[in-house]
Design a protein around this motif. Structure first.
Motif, PDB file in Angstrom:
ATOM      1  N   ASP A  80     -27.157 -23.317 -14.582  1.00 30.17           N
ATOM      2  CA  ASP A  80     -27.213 -24.675 -15.004  1.00 30.17           C
ATOM      3  C   ASP A  80     -27.767 -25.083 -16.179  1.00 30.17           C
ATOM      4  O   ASP A  80     -27.697 -26.077 -16.772  1.00 30.17           O
ATOM      5  CB  ASP A  80     -27.532 -25.377 -13.963  1.00 30.17           C
ATOM      6  CG  ASP A  80     -28.998 -25.436 -13.354  1.00 30.17           C
ATOM      7  OD1 ASP A  80     -29.756 -24.444 -13.768  1.00 30.17           O
ATOM      8  OD2 ASP A  80     -29.475 -26.374 -12.780  1.00 30.17           O
ATOM      9  N   LEU A  81     -28.630 -24.178 -16.931  1.00 34.17           N
ATOM     10  CA  LEU A  81     -29.253 -24.468 -17.845  1.00 34.17           C
ATOM     11  C   LEU A  81     -28.367 -24.266 -19.352  1.00 34.17           C
ATOM     12  O   LEU A  81     -28.480 -25.343 -19.975  1.00 34.17           O
ATOM     13  CB  LEU A  81     -30.398 -23.134 -18.301  1.00 34.17           C
ATOM     14  CG  LEU A  81     -31.200 -23.423 -19.381  1.00 34.17           C
ATOM     15  CD1 LEU A  81     -32.161 -24.838 -19.285  1.00 34.17           C
ATOM     16  CD2 LEU A  81     -32.237 -22.355 -19.391  1.00 34.17           C
ATOM     17  N   GLY A  82     -27.194 -23.659 -18.955  1.00 34.09           N
ATOM     18  CA  GLY A  82     -26.253 -23.475 -20.106  1.00 34.09           C
ATOM     19  C   GLY A  82     -26.685 -22.504 -20.978  1.00 34.09           C
ATOM     20  O   GLY A  82     -27.866 -22.041 -21.424  1.00 34.09           O
ATOM     21  N   PRO A  83     -25.739 -21.796 -21.845  1.00 35.23           N
ATOM     22  CA  PRO A  83     -25.854 -20.648 -22.462  1.00 35.23           C
ATOM     23  C   PRO A  83     -26.792 -20.805 -23.663  1.00 35.23           C
ATOM     24  O   PRO A  83     -27.686 -20.005 -24.086  1.00 35.23           O
ATOM     25  CB  PRO A  83     -24.416 -20.133 -23.014  1.00 35.23           C
ATOM     26  CG  PRO A  83     -23.525 -21.358 -22.900  1.00 35.23           C
ATOM     27  CD  PRO A  83     -24.296 -22.241 -22.055  1.00 35.23           C
ATOM     28  N   VAL A 130     -24.200 -10.658 -20.956  1.00 36.96           N
ATOM     29  CA  VAL A 130     -24.606 -11.386 -19.925  1.00 36.96           C
ATOM     30  C   VAL A 130     -24.321 -12.907 -20.152  1.00 36.96           C
ATOM     31  O   VAL A 130     -23.777 -13.640 -19.211  1.00 36.96           O
ATOM     32  CB  VAL A 130     -26.244 -11.408 -20.364  1.00 36.96           C
ATOM     33  CG1 VAL A 130     -26.965 -12.233 -19.569  1.00 36.96           C
ATOM     34  CG2 VAL A 130     -26.584  -9.896 -20.197  1.00 36.96           C
ATOM     35  N   VAL A 131     -24.210 -13.506 -21.378  1.00 34.54           N
ATOM     36  CA  VAL A 131     -23.732 -14.677 -21.632  1.00 34.54           C
ATOM     37  C   VAL A 131     -22.383 -15.079 -21.137  1.00 34.54           C
ATOM     38  O   VAL A 131     -22.119 -16.065 -20.356  1.00 34.54           O
ATOM     39  CB  VAL A 131     -23.657 -15.238 -23.003  1.00 34.54           C
ATOM     40  CG1 VAL A 131     -22.944 -16.547 -23.317  1.00 34.54           C
ATOM     41  CG2 VAL A 131     -25.266 -15.204 -23.523  1.00 34.54           C
ATOM     42  N   GLN A 132     -21.313 -14.098 -21.207  1.00 34.00           N
ATOM     43  CA  GLN A 132     -19.973 -14.135 -20.579  1.00 34.00           C
ATOM     44  C   GLN A 132     -19.915 -14.321 -19.410  1.00 34.00           C
ATOM     45  O   GLN A 132     -19.628 -15.048 -18.641  1.00 34.00           O
ATOM     46  CB  GLN A 132     -19.253 -13.140 -21.276  1.00 34.00           C
ATOM     47  CG  GLN A 132     -17.555 -13.424 -20.748  1.00 34.00           C
ATOM     48  CD  GLN A 132     -16.994 -12.091 -21.091  1.00 34.00           C
ATOM     49  OE1 GLN A 132     -17.364 -10.949 -21.904  1.00 34.00           O
ATOM     50  NE2 GLN A 132     -15.776 -11.814 -20.941  1.00 34.00           N
ATOM     51  N   ARG A 133     -20.580 -13.523 -18.759  1.00 34.52           N
ATOM     52  CA  ARG A 133     -20.487 -13.296 -17.196  1.00 34.52           C
ATOM     53  C   ARG A 133     -21.418 -14.415 -16.632  1.00 34.52           C
ATOM     54  O   ARG A 133     -21.017 -15.099 -15.456  1.00 34.52           O
ATOM     55  CB  ARG A 133     -21.340 -12.052 -16.748  1.00 34.52           C
ATOM     56  CG  ARG A 133     -20.612 -10.668 -16.799  1.00 34.52           C
ATOM     57  CD  ARG A 133     -21.238  -9.596 -15.891  1.00 34.52           C
ATOM     58  NE  ARG A 133     -22.537  -9.473 -16.326  1.00 34.52           N
ATOM     59  CZ  ARG A 133     -22.911  -8.642 -17.223  1.00 34.52           C
ATOM     60  NH1 ARG A 133     -22.301  -7.980 -18.207  1.00 34.52           N
ATOM     61  NH2 ARG A 133     -24.295  -8.328 -17.537  1.00 34.52           N
ATOM     62  N   LYS A 134     -22.466 -14.654 -16.940  1.00 35.50           N
ATOM     63  CA  LYS A 134     -23.374 -15.671 -16.396  1.00 35.50           C
ATOM     64  C   LYS A 134     -22.737 -17.025 -16.615  1.00 35.50           C
ATOM     65  O   LYS A 134     -23.138 -17.934 -15.609  1.00 35.50           O
ATOM     66  CB  LYS A 134     -24.834 -15.573 -16.898  1.00 35.50           C
ATOM     67  CG  LYS A 134     -25.752 -16.424 -16.148  1.00 35.50           C
ATOM     68  CD  LYS A 134     -27.195 -16.143 -16.685  1.00 35.50           C
ATOM     69  CE  LYS A 134     -28.252 -16.507 -15.955  1.00 35.50           C
ATOM     70  NZ  LYS A 134     -28.161 -16.218 -14.339  1.00 35.50           N
ATOM     71  N   ALA A 141     -16.252 -17.022 -27.120  1.00 31.22           N
ATOM     72  CA  ALA A 141     -17.287 -17.969 -27.126  1.00 31.22           C
ATOM     73  C   ALA A 141     -18.588 -17.440 -26.868  1.00 31.22           C
ATOM     74  O   ALA A 141     -19.782 -17.767 -27.577  1.00 31.22           O
ATOM     75  CB  ALA A 141     -16.906 -19.109 -26.087  1.00 31.22           C
ATOM     76  N   ALA A 142     -18.494 -16.147 -25.769  1.00 30.36           N
ATOM     77  CA  ALA A 142     -19.967 -15.703 -25.758  1.00 30.36           C
ATOM     78  C   ALA A 142     -20.425 -14.805 -26.940  1.00 30.36           C
ATOM     79  O   ALA A 142     -21.588 -15.050 -27.368  1.00 30.36           O
ATOM     80  CB  ALA A 142     -19.666 -14.477 -24.691  1.00 30.36           C
TER      81      ALA A 142
END
Length: 190
Positions: A80-83, A130-134, A141-142
Motif C-alpha cells: 500500500d506504500l506505492g511503487p 519486483v515493482v511490476q509484481r508487487k 510503467a514498472a
C-alpha cells in the motif's frame, strides 16, 4: 536454509573482495595483480580463480551483493506504500552504500565502467520486476518508475559530489525524488 559449504564459500568470497578493494584503493586497479590479492588474502592464485574467474569479477561481487540486498528490501516494502514511495524509501536508505569506494573505483577505471553499466542495467531490471509484481504495474510503467528512481538517485549523488559532500545526502535524495516523480505515480492524496 543455506548449507555450511555455501556459507563458507560466501564468507571467503566476501573476504577476498574486501582484501582486493583495499589493494585497489591503495594501489589502483590496474597496478594490483591477482597474485597481489591472493598473497594478501593468504591463498594461492589458483585458489583465487576458484572464487573469481577474473580480477574484474572481484570488484563486482559487492555490487551484486548490494543489488540483492536492495531487491530483498524492496520486496519487503508494504504494497500500500506505492511503487514510487517504496523505491524512494529503500534507495534513500541505501544511498550511502551505493556510492561507496567500490563505485568510485569503477567510475575512475575505464576497464570497469562498461561492465558496470551492464551490471547496473541487470540490477535495475530486477528492481523493475519486483515493482511490476508487487505493485501490479505493466512492464512499461514498472521500467519507467525504476528508471526515474535510478535517475533521481544518480542526480542526487552527482550533486552531493559537486557540493563536496557538504550537504546531507538523504536530503538531496528526497529533493531529487520529489522533482523526478513520474506521472504514473501521483503523490498520495493527489
Amino acid at each position: 536454509m543455506t548449507g555450511l559449504r555455501e556459507r563458507t564459500r560466501r564468507a571467503v568470497t566476501m573476504q577476498l573482495a574486501d582484501v582486493a578493494m583495499e589493494l585497489f584503493t591503495s594501489r589502483g586497479f590496474d597496478e594490483t595483480t591477482v597474485e597481489d590479492i591472493a598473497q594478501a588474502a593468504g591463498i594461492s592464485k589458483r585458489s583465487f580463480f576458484r572464487y573469481f574467474p577474473t580480477k574484474e569479477d572481484v570488484v563486482f561481487e559487492g555490487v551484486h551483493a548490494l543489488g540483492d540486498d536492495i531487491v530483498e528490501e524492496l520486496s519487503g516494502q508494504p504494497s500500500d506504500l506505492g511503487p514510487w514511495e517504496a523505491l524512494h524509501a529503500v534507495l534513500r536508505d541505501w544511498s550511502q552504500e551505493i556510492t561507496d569506494e567500490r563505485h568510485r573505483l569503477i567510475a575512475s577505471t575505464p576497464a570497469l565502467r562498461a561492465r558496470f553499466h551492464q551490471t547496473r542495467d541487470d540490477i535495475r531490471r530486477q528492481f523493475a520486476d519486483v515493482v511490476q509484481r508487487k505493485f501490479g504495474l505493466d512492464v512499461l510503467a514498472a521500467e519507467l518508475v525504476t528508471a526515474c528512481a535510478a535517475a533521481a538517485l544518480d542526480s542526487a549523488s552527482r550533486e552531493w559530489h559537486r557540493l563536496g559532500g557538504k550537504t546531507e545526502r538523504a536530503e538531496l535524495v528526497d529533493r531529487a525524488f520529489a522533482l523526478a516523480r513520474p506521472a504514473c505515480c501521483p503523490a498520495p492524496g493527489a
